[in-house]
Design an enzyme around this catalytic site. Structure first.
Site, PDB file in Angstrom:
ATOM      1  N   VAL A  38      35.170  62.987  26.422  1.00  0.00           N
ATOM      2  CA  VAL A  38      35.455  61.580  26.674  1.00  0.00           C
ATOM      3  C   VAL A  38      36.951  61.304  26.822  1.00  0.00           C
ATOM      4  CG1 VAL A  38      35.696  60.804  24.267  1.00  0.00           C
ATOM      5  CG2 VAL A  38      34.690  59.265  25.960  1.00  0.00           C
ATOM      6  N   TYR A  39      37.802  62.248  26.468  1.00  0.00           N
ATOM      7  CA  TYR A  39      39.237  62.033  26.619  1.00  0.00           C
ATOM      8  C   TYR A  39      39.591  61.990  28.107  1.00  0.00           C
ATOM      9  CZ  TYR A  39      39.840  63.258  21.639  1.00  0.00           C
ATOM     10  OH  TYR A  39      39.776  63.297  20.263  1.00  0.00           O
ATOM     11  N   SER A  40      39.948  60.796  28.569  1.00  0.00           N
ATOM     12  CA  SER A  40      40.304  60.568  29.976  1.00  0.00           C
ATOM     13  C   SER A  40      39.220  61.088  30.917  1.00  0.00           C
ATOM     14  CB  SER A  40      41.663  61.201  30.306  1.00  0.00           C
ATOM     15  OG  SER A  40      42.680  60.642  29.504  1.00  0.00           O
ATOM     16  N   ASN A  41      37.972  60.886  30.497  1.00  0.00           N
ATOM     17  CA  ASN A  41      36.806  61.221  31.333  1.00  0.00           C
ATOM     18  C   ASN A  41      36.836  62.679  31.800  1.00  0.00           C
ATOM     19  OD1 ASN A  41      34.336  60.409  32.472  1.00  0.00           O
ATOM     20  ND2 ASN A  41      35.274  60.121  34.495  1.00  0.00           N
TER      21      ASN A  41
END
Length: 344
Positions: A61-64
């Site tokens: 989920v970090y920066s998609n």
């Protein structure tokens, strides 16, 4: 660098690990953390490895997914020299299969993470949040399959409550599934809730803590002081609402004591805050982040020395808050305390 066992597992991890949330940063939260490209990330990883820091933590989920992609690019040619920790479960889209820990989601998420990271195995996969809609047996059996397939080496959780961790461990033991070796948790001088329930559980069950946001969501950088406005360049302007809440007076009380210890030791406020955490029970590794080389080198200075018992006692007192029910009687009443001494 000091190395410690990850909980009751056989995996040795460095006392400090690196959080790659600043890699490829985009959006209101991760963009404020940092946006290192592969070249800059490679330089930061070089510095980490020189210091003995070989564990790098990220999440889908970090920066998609961009954080995993940049990390994968930056470790090309030296995969065997690093440990990769990543997380999954939080939403990666709006579809019904884009979040959670169902069998189909976990398999899809792990395969996608492996592709972004450019590797064929993940050293530690942690469930980023508890999925109340999926049976725990389904989650654990899928993790078991992924470990047996060689795609995962170890498994853990992140941001679980005590009963969620304990039920998962009980079912893992019952069915012979992999046990959670790690619990990635928020813990700092500004947020000691981990100590009430999750730390005693970790001690009893052999679950090691990987600490995220050891500087209290950016509040313990040394730039915030009593009677002064928030610094103009602080990322708290954009990100405060995303993180754990902290009352102003509690923050200032902790900062006052940190400043006093800094005067005694010659160390920086962040170094002292991280060093305090390294002394706590169950802590296997403290995850540090950095937008640039200067920040990274400063945070690496948190190891190689120790606070005195008196300094620890003062920091403990300044950061202490009343425990929530049912834990406050165990801290206040003699009979309770004798039966259940505190973990710290």
């Amino acid at each position: 660098m000091d190395y410690r066992r990850l909980g009751a597992s056989g995996l040795n991890v460095p006392a400090l690990s690196f959080g790659a949330g600043t890699f490829g940063g985009s959006g209101p939260l991760f963009g404020a953390w940092g946006n290192s490209d592969a070249q800059e990330a490679r330089r930061l990883i070089d510095i980490c490895l020189e210091a003995g820091v070989n564990l790098f933590d990220t999440a889908d989920v970090y920066s998609n997914g961009a954080s995993e992609e940049v990390l994968g690019e930056a470790i090309k040619g030296r995969r065997d020299a690093v440990l990769i920790s990543t997380k999954t479960a939080l939403p990666m889209g709006d579809g019904p299969g884009d979040y959670g820990s169902s069998r189909s989601r976990l398999i899809k998420s792990v395969d996608a993470a492996l592709k972004r990271l450019g590797t064929d195995y993940i050293d530690l996969l942690q469930l980023h949040a508890f999925d109340a809609g999926t049976p725990i047996e389904e989650v654990l059996s899928t993790l078991d399959d992924l470990v047996r397939s060689g795609k995962l080496r170890y498994v853990g959780a992140s941001n679980f409550s005590g009963w969620q961790v304990m039920k998962s461990l009980g079912l893992a033991e019952k069915h012979g599934y992999p046990r959670y070796a790690a619990h990635q948790v928020y813990y700092s001088l500004l947020g000691r809730d981990y100590e009430w329930e999750l730390m005693p559980l970790g001690l009893d069950q052999g679950v090691g803590a990987l600490v995220w946001s050891p500087l209290g969501w950016g509040r313990l950088t040394g730039k915030i002081r009593r009677g002064q406005p928030l610094p103009e360049k602080s990322r708290l302007h954009e990100t405060a609402d995303f993180g754990p809440p902290v009352g102003d007076e509690h923050l200032y009380r902790v900062m006052d004591e940190l400043d006093a210890v800094a005067q005694e030791t010659g160390k920086t406020v962040p170094q002292i805050a991280i060093n305090w955490l390294l002394r706590r029970p169950t802590v296997s590794s403290v995850i540090i982040g950095a937008r640039n080389e200067e920040q990274l080198r400063q945070n690496l200075g948190a190891v190689g020395w120790a606070l005195t018992p008196e300094q620890v006692k003062k920091l403990d007192a300044a950061s202490e808050v009343t425990a929530p029910y049912p834990y406050f009687p165990y801290r206040r009443q003699e009979g309770f305390a004798r039966l259940n001494p505190p973990a710290v």
